[in-house]
Design an enzyme around this catalytic site. Structure first.
Site, PDB file in Angstrom:
ATOM      1  N   LYS A 195       0.855  -1.188   0.000  1.00 17.14           N
ATOM      2  CA  LYS A 195       0.000   0.000   0.000  1.00 17.14           C
ATOM      3  C   LYS A 195       0.887   1.233   0.000  1.00 17.14           C
ATOM      4  O   LYS A 195       1.685   1.437   0.914  1.00 17.14           O
ATOM      5  CB  LYS A 195      -0.903  -0.007   1.235  1.00 17.14           C
ATOM      6  N   LYS A 248      -2.179  -1.580  -3.858  1.00 22.88           N
ATOM      7  CA  LYS A 248      -3.045  -0.398  -3.810  1.00 22.88           C
ATOM      8  C   LYS A 248      -2.206   0.858  -3.891  1.00 22.88           C
ATOM      9  O   LYS A 248      -1.220   0.936  -3.148  1.00 22.88           O
ATOM     10  CB  LYS A 248      -3.810  -0.422  -2.479  1.00 22.88           C
TER      11      LYS A 248
HETATM   12  C1  PBG Z   1      -7.555   3.562   5.535  1.00 16.81           C
HETATM   13  C2  PBG Z   1      -7.740   3.408   4.077  1.00 16.81           C
HETATM   14  C3  PBG Z   1      -7.512   4.345   3.064  1.00 16.81           C
HETATM   15  C4  PBG Z   1      -8.018   3.770   1.900  1.00 16.81           C
HETATM   16  C5  PBG Z   1      -8.468   2.501   2.225  1.00 16.81           C
HETATM   17  N1  PBG Z   1      -8.278   2.291   3.569  1.00 16.81           N
HETATM   18  C6  PBG Z   1      -6.992   5.718   3.122  1.00 16.81           C
HETATM   19  C7  PBG Z   1      -5.613   6.000   3.541  1.00 16.81           C
HETATM   20  O1  PBG Z   1      -4.782   5.117   3.724  1.00 16.81           O
HETATM   21  O2  PBG Z   1      -5.360   7.181   3.742  1.00 16.81           O
HETATM   22  C8  PBG Z   1      -8.078   4.441   0.558  1.00 16.81           C
HETATM   23  C9  PBG Z   1      -9.151   3.959  -0.361  1.00 16.81           C
HETATM   24  C10 PBG Z   1      -9.413   4.818  -1.539  1.00 16.81           C
HETATM   25  O3  PBG Z   1      -8.746   5.841  -1.790  1.00 16.81           O
HETATM   26  O4  PBG Z   1     -10.343   4.473  -2.283  1.00 16.81           O
HETATM   27  N2  PBG Z   1      -6.368   3.288   6.053  1.00 16.81           N
END
Ligand code: PBG
Length: 327
Positions: A195, A248
């Protein structure tokens, strides 16, 4: 056998020939729909940054999930916006938290749908970071127990799959251990393994009210410049017991999806994130692009890159388009 004997166009002549030789197919059964649950009842408020998506109270959430199920979307991932936030994100692991209550209702009223939950503290902490703070830093090890408590509370409420998105080191192992100890050895972990610290999450943070109050997430999420490191993150999560690994965002990280696919034998998910969705919605609204064609091309590309599953806000729309195409 060069030209003129060899002619790739021969197999492109008709739709049926093209269907016969198509290498990648997109199916509704590949899709996971992210949803945002809020306290209260009879709430369905449009999310400004995510056109066509809503803040839903549990009763309305059930309606949406049933509609999606009728279209063949059989998996959802739930994000919660709690009543109140505090330093330690206590609503994240409260037995009567907003996600926990929604899960119980979904289990009872929309049976058959695979219920996934996002495991992370950022929606629940007053400071908006994904873990406990020690000074201005997120304390990795102190956060692990809270994530494990959150995951177990989701499992107890009916989650089939828990999906840690916090990016703390060691969280998959700790969550696996806690689930097993509490009798949830059948609950799977889909780890947000690779991520990245991405600007593509902007619209989500507005939707989830989870933007960090200070600083950013680069101290725990990955540097967008690194691909080898993604393989390392994935390897660690596999060793710790992940059942599904995720990359992601998706669109700007297709190479990472491919490299992970070539390396691991677990199912691989890709998250078509909020910024990717919002850009398409905005351009389509202006008439600059054909939304349906763009979305189908993009999601097919994500699958071609190697993803088995795709988390996407387009899930119900895609289900409709695929159904129309079959009719
Ligand atoms: C929470 C989380 C996030 C997303 C999914 N879970 C945001 C982040 O890490 O700031 C992003 C999902 C999206 O942008 O569609 N930790």
């Amino acid at each position: 056998m060069p030209f003129p004997q060899e002619r790739p166009r021969r197999l492109r002549r008709t739709p049926i020939l093209r269907n016969l030789v198509r290498e990648t197919s997109l199916a509704t059964s590949d899709l996971i729909w992210p949803l945002f649950v809020v306290p209260g009842s009879n709430v369905k408020t449009p999310i400004a940054s995510l056109a066509g998506q809503y803040h839903l109270s549990a009763d309305k959430l059930v309606d949406e999930v049933k509609t999606a199920r009728d279209l063949g979307v059989m998996a959802v991932i739930i994000f919660g916006l709690p009543e109140a936030k505090d330093e330690v994100g206590s609503q994240a692991y409260a037995p009567n938290g907003v996600v926990q209550q929604a899960l119980e209702k979904l289990k009872a009223e929309a049976p058959g749908v695979v219920l996934m939950t996002d495991v992370c503290l950022c929606e629940y902490t007053s400071h908006g970071h994904c873990g406990l703070l020690k000074g201005e830093e997120v304390d990795n090890d102190a956060t692990l127990d809270l994530l494990a408590r959150q995951a177990v509370s989701h499992a107890r409420a009916g989650a089939d799959v828990v999906a840690p998105s916090d990016m703390m080191d060691g969280r998959v192992a700790r969550i696996r251990e806690a689930l097993d100890e509490d009798g949830f050895s059948h609950v799977a972990i889909m780890s947000y393994a690779a991520k990245y610290a991405s600007a593509f999450y902007g619209p989500f943070r507005e939707a989830a009210q989870s933007a960090p109050a200070f600083g950013d997430r680069r101290g725990y999420q990955m540097d967008p410049a690194n691909a080898r490191e993604a393989l390392r993150e994935v390897r660690l999560d596999v060793e710790e017991g992940a059942d599904i690994v995720m990359v992601k965002p998706a669109m700007a990280y297709m190479d990472v999806i491919r490299r992970v696919r070539d390396r691991v034998d677990l199912p691989l998910a890709a998250y078509n994130v909020s910024g990717e969705y919002a850009m398409i919605k905005a351009a389509a609204e202006r008439g600059w692009i054909d939304e349906k064609a763009i979305v189908l091309e993009l999601l097919t590309g994500i699958k071609r890159a190697g993803a088995d599953l795709i988390l996407t806000y387009f899930a119900p729309a895609v289900a409709r388009w695929l159904r129309e195409a079959q009719a």
